[in-house]
Design an enzyme around this catalytic site. Structure first.
Site, PDB file in Angstrom:
ATOM      1  N   ASP A  15      -9.133  -4.787  -5.822  1.00  0.00           N
ATOM      2  CA  ASP A  15      -8.716  -3.907  -4.731  1.00  0.00           C
ATOM      3  C   ASP A  15      -9.873  -2.979  -4.339  1.00  0.00           C
ATOM      4  O   ASP A  15     -10.491  -2.354  -5.191  1.00  0.00           O
ATOM      5  CB  ASP A  15      -7.503  -3.079  -5.173  1.00  0.00           C
ATOM      6  CG  ASP A  15      -6.790  -2.415  -4.007  1.00  0.00           C
ATOM      7  OD1 ASP A  15      -7.477  -1.867  -3.122  1.00  0.00           O
ATOM      8  OD2 ASP A  15      -5.550  -2.435  -3.977  1.00  0.00           O
ATOM      9  N   HIS A  22      -7.543  -5.503  -1.369  1.00  0.00           N
ATOM     10  CA  HIS A  22      -6.317  -4.792  -1.024  1.00  0.00           C
ATOM     11  C   HIS A  22      -5.327  -5.708  -0.305  1.00  0.00           C
ATOM     12  O   HIS A  22      -4.123  -5.600  -0.482  1.00  0.00           O
ATOM     13  CB  HIS A  22      -6.656  -3.588  -0.146  1.00  0.00           C
ATOM     14  CG  HIS A  22      -5.529  -2.621   0.018  1.00  0.00           C
ATOM     15  ND1 HIS A  22      -4.928  -1.991  -1.047  1.00  0.00           N
ATOM     16  CD2 HIS A  22      -4.873  -2.168   1.128  1.00  0.00           C
ATOM     17  CE1 HIS A  22      -3.968  -1.194  -0.612  1.00  0.00           C
ATOM     18  NE2 HIS A  22      -3.917  -1.287   0.707  1.00  0.00           N
ATOM     19  N   SER A  71       0.830  -1.194   0.000  1.00  0.00           N
ATOM     20  CA  SER A  71       0.000   0.000   0.000  1.00  0.00           C
ATOM     21  C   SER A  71       0.874   1.256   0.000  1.00  0.00           C
ATOM     22  O   SER A  71       1.605   1.497  -0.949  1.00  0.00           O
ATOM     23  CB  SER A  71      -0.964  -0.037   1.190  1.00  0.00           C
ATOM     24  OG  SER A  71      -1.988   0.915   1.061  1.00  0.00           O
TER      25      SER A  71
END
Length: 804
Positions: A731, A765, A658
């Site tokens: 995601d 994610h 991330s």
């Protein structure tokens, strides 16, 4: 980069993209990956029983790829009307706290269990079981362990609070699928017309959310799956009675006296730019029979909330737990805008039953109110000063109407070393949360961060004098924390105890400090106990204190320089003092799971875990030197590890997930420190997140140079070290759309860089399926084995370690 070069890269990428079979990492990694997980624990409100829960991990891709609906920020399973891939438990273990004996529970075979909801009196707990086509409601009696299905109740777990206990512990309020509901709305075979959105000239910044509504058909689907009929379920008989009218209920909360139920109901018009949390809402009251009393507030669509601001109108509406039926809430006095200059930002309101006349204001805060903890006749109000990242806790005593509120705590919210702890709460007979007290003393439980590692504590705090008495403090060796306060005076505690080599177990601690074991969980992965770890501290060139946890592989020989993985995640700090604080502990039990970078230890690497990457400065301008600061931090970490004789500075790889992936790409673009990088689920082009990202409060139009300079996509031509880009195709995190990795790969490839793009089907994610987790680990290890471990011994001078 010329347009022709980029177009050629796009075409070449499309031509070379291909599906490949899932890979597996080495067997020694698989053995650790699939070892049993450590159970989680919860104590019932009456402090008589401990429930241990084992979470389910790594569902197969066949389950992850089941149909889901992405609606208004939710992911809904249309087959059972629950959430897609919710956290589930596969095992419950119930123990008595007085003697540690197990209470047998007849849990359904192959169950997919929710976390339990204890009744306020602790005699029962409710949970759901997710079947393929429905979600069941179950009840368990704590004393006997008797478990039974509540027949005829089809739970709607797609939205809102699924199960809520009522005061008295004799009944539940449950969201169910309406029995009269028909078939799902069908998508139109032919478009009814174009999709149109229109701006009306008002300031409406919006983050880049995913899974939003996209059409009128999506709106109809959201109505269909989110609408519930509330049912009142009698615990003794299992009888279910309709309560109120069908609707989309975000929350429901009975009053402490049981005479009212506060509800928040979502309604149209919806938004195509905001998730369900911003949709219009009605906040109202029912009586105990489910009849409408009144609508209290009508809250509009939250489509004009300033960046770092709050909505106007009532927010954080709740019952005051120490009174029979008094509502409390907060209202902004600055239009919700944190940049507006005002004497007071918020006011605190209350309204007593029968809710006639006007509500009353009981206090105003200078800065933003961001939470209230309630005691018996008093409140602890927390306020937050944005510019300094500063928090204050005020004591407001309702028993002394003329007394001015006074500050009991004041500190930087980033200052871990001076954190006094969090007030301990208990469950009231009505099911609400109230501060635990022993006379005029509160209890404060904290992590106890220190420069040498966290040492959790439990304190008694005197409300009138501010005197603090320490009841419990974890030893320097090992890691202990208070799981639950078991007696009013704090003489009896439930302790979770672990060490770097011993798994977490639970103990009763008496007034003398003696411990009685309740559990005896064994080490699920003894093969990794040879891993060594230590806290390492050092300084950045500008004097900022930094740290990382050094992990060394099993069988490491002193003096051997190893290929090294630096894994990090940048964080913003207002000052250097708090930026250099250490909040972790090397005394915790070492576990490795999921797609953890610690699996590199089983392949002969050293790991610099959570290497500090502070970005220091005033909140509005800290990112002006983002690149310089992360490069300087990375350089200092490598030099420190190399000086210790454990790291080969010519064979260091960098990775992150991330915002850590964003960091990774920037480090490769702006330094010569690393042989290769791994960037997972990142965002690389900040022009695609124009209304702020992470802690950046400025928009693209306010700080265009900063957005461009921080975007590694615009420096793709400088990334010459190999980079592995991994992203979930589904995601769901704001800002990290899969296109970020796709375009980054294309840019690097078009500029003659070395890159590999791995898109994981159906993954969000974070990656959860067994096949995706195994494949991610295989890709990571293969990449660094090729480009870091076996990269050769090309020397790099200290000057070459400086930023480009």
């Amino acid at each position: 980069m010329s347009l022709l070069v980029l177009l050629a890269a796009l075409g070449a990428w499309a031509a070379n993209a291909q599906d490949i079979p899932y890979k597996k990492p080495p067997q020694e990694i698989l053995d650790v990956l699939h070892a049993p997980s450590v159970p989680q624990a919860t104590v019932n409100p009456s402090k008589t029983h401990l429930l241990l829960m084992r979470p389910r991990r790594y569902p197969p891709i066949a389950e992850v790829s089941q149909p889901m609906l992405r609606l208004a920020g939710l992911r809904i399973n249309p087959r059972n009307n629950g959430l897609h891939l919710p956290p589930t438990m596969v095992e419950f273990l119930l123990k008595r706290l007085d003697d540690g004996k197990e209470v047998p529970l007849a849990i359904p075979k192959d169950a997919r269990l929710s976390a339990p909801r204890w009744s306020p009196d602790g005699r029962w707990f409710a949970f759901t079981n997710a079947k393929t086509d429905a979600i069941e409601l179950w009840l368990a009696e704590t004393a006997s362990g008797r478990v039974r299905l509540v027949p005829g109740v089809k739970v709607n777990a797609a939205y809102g609070e699924t199960v809520q206990w009522l005061p008295g512990s004799r009944a539940l309020l449950v969201q169910t699928v309406p029995v009269t509901r028909g078939k799902p709305p069908e998508a139109p075979a032919v478009p009814i017309g174009p999709k149109v959105q229109q701006a009306s000239g008002k300031y409406s910044p919006v983050r880049t959310y995913q899974d939003l509504l996209t059409s009128s058909h999506d709106e109809n689907l959201f109505d269909y799956y989110a609408t519930s009929q509330l049912m009142l379920v009698d615990v003794a008989s299992g009888k279910a009675t309709a309560f109120g009218e069908p609707g989309i209920y975000r929350s429901m909360d009975p009053s402490p006296d049981g005479n009212y139920v506060l509800f928040t109901k979502v309604h149209r018009p919806y938004s195509l730019l905001h998730p369900h949390t911003a949709f219009p809402k009605d906040v109202g009251l029912w009586d105990r029979q489910g009849r409408m009393v009144k609508i209290l507030f009508r809250l509009p669509l939250e489509d004009a909330v300033p960046i770092e601001g709050v909505p106007t109108g009532p927010r954080s509406i709740a019952w005051r737990p120490d009174e029979p039926a008094t509502l409390v809430w907060v209202e902004a006095l600055d239009g919700g805008d944190p940049k507006k200059k005002v004497s007071h930002r918020d006011r605190l309101m209350q309204w007593k039953a029968p809710f006639e006349g006007e509500p009353s204001e009981w206090w105003r805060t200078e800065h933003r109110a961001f939470g209230t903890d309630w005691g018996r006749g008093f409140a602890l109000v927390r306020e937050y000063e944005r510019e300094r990242r500063w928090g204050k806790t005020w004591l407001f005593n309702f028993a002394e109407p003329g007394a001015a509120p006074r500050i009991i705590f004041s500190r930087s919210i980033q200052d871990r070393y001076r954190d006094p702890g969090t007030p301990v709460e208990e469950t009231t007979p009505s099911g609400h949360r109230l501060l635990s007290q022993d006379g005029e003393f509160l209890y404060l439980s904290g992590l106890g961060a220190t420069p040498t590692g966290a040492r959790p504590f439990l304190d008694k705090f005197h409300l009138r004098t501010g005197e603090t008495r320490r009841l419990f403090h974890s030893a320097e060796r090992g890691f202990e924390r208070v799981q639950s306060l078991l007696s009013r005076d704090g003489s009896k505690l439930l302790i979770e105890r672990q060490s770097s080599t011993e798994p977490p177990n639970y103990f009763l601690r008496d007034a003398s400090g003696s411990l009685t074991a309740l559990t005896n969980f064994k080490d699920p992965t003894p093969q990794i106990r040879g891993i060594r770890k230590q806290l390492v501290t050092y300084k950045r060139e500008d004097g900022v204190n930094l740290s990382f946890t050094l992990f060394l592989p099993p069988g490491y020989k002193e003096g051997t320089r190893l290929p090294t993985v630096l894994w990090a995640y940048p964080r913003e700090f207002v000052d250097a003092d708090t930026a250099g604080q250490f909040g972790g502990s090397t005394e915790r039990f070492t576990t490795i799971s999921g797609t953890s970078h610690l699996f590199f230890l089983l392949c002969g690497y050293a790991v610099l875990d959570d290497a500090a990457m502070p970005v220091v400065g005033p909140p509005d301008v800290a990112n002006n030197t983002y690149v310089e600061q992360i490069v300087s931090s990375a350089k200092a970490a490598i030099e420190k590890a190399a000086s210790m004789g454990v790291t080969d500075p010519n064979r260091v790889g960098v990775g992150g997930h991330s915002y850590g992936a964003f960091m990774t790409a920037n480090l490769l673009a702006h330094s010569d420190l690393f042989r290769a990088g791994i960037a997972r689920s990142g965002a690389y082009n900040r022009t695609l997140t124009p209304f702020g990202f992470q802690a950046e409060p400025r928009t693209l139009w306010e700080a265009p140079d900063i957005y461009l300079r921080m975007s590694p996509f615009l420096f793709a031509h400088k990334i010459k070290e190999p980079i592995l880009l991994i992203h979930g195709e589904a995601d769901n995190n704001p800002g990290t759309f899969p296109i970020q990795s796709e375009r980054m790969y294309q840019a690097i490839r078009g500029n003659a860089g070395t890159a590999r793009l791995v898109l994981l089907p159906y993954e969000a994610h974070g990656y959860v399926s067994r096949e995706s987790v195994e494949h991610t680990l295989a890709e990571m290890i293969e990449w660094f084995d090729r480009y870091v471990k076996n990269a050769g011994e090309t020397s790099r001078t200290s000057e070459a370690l400086a930023a480009r």
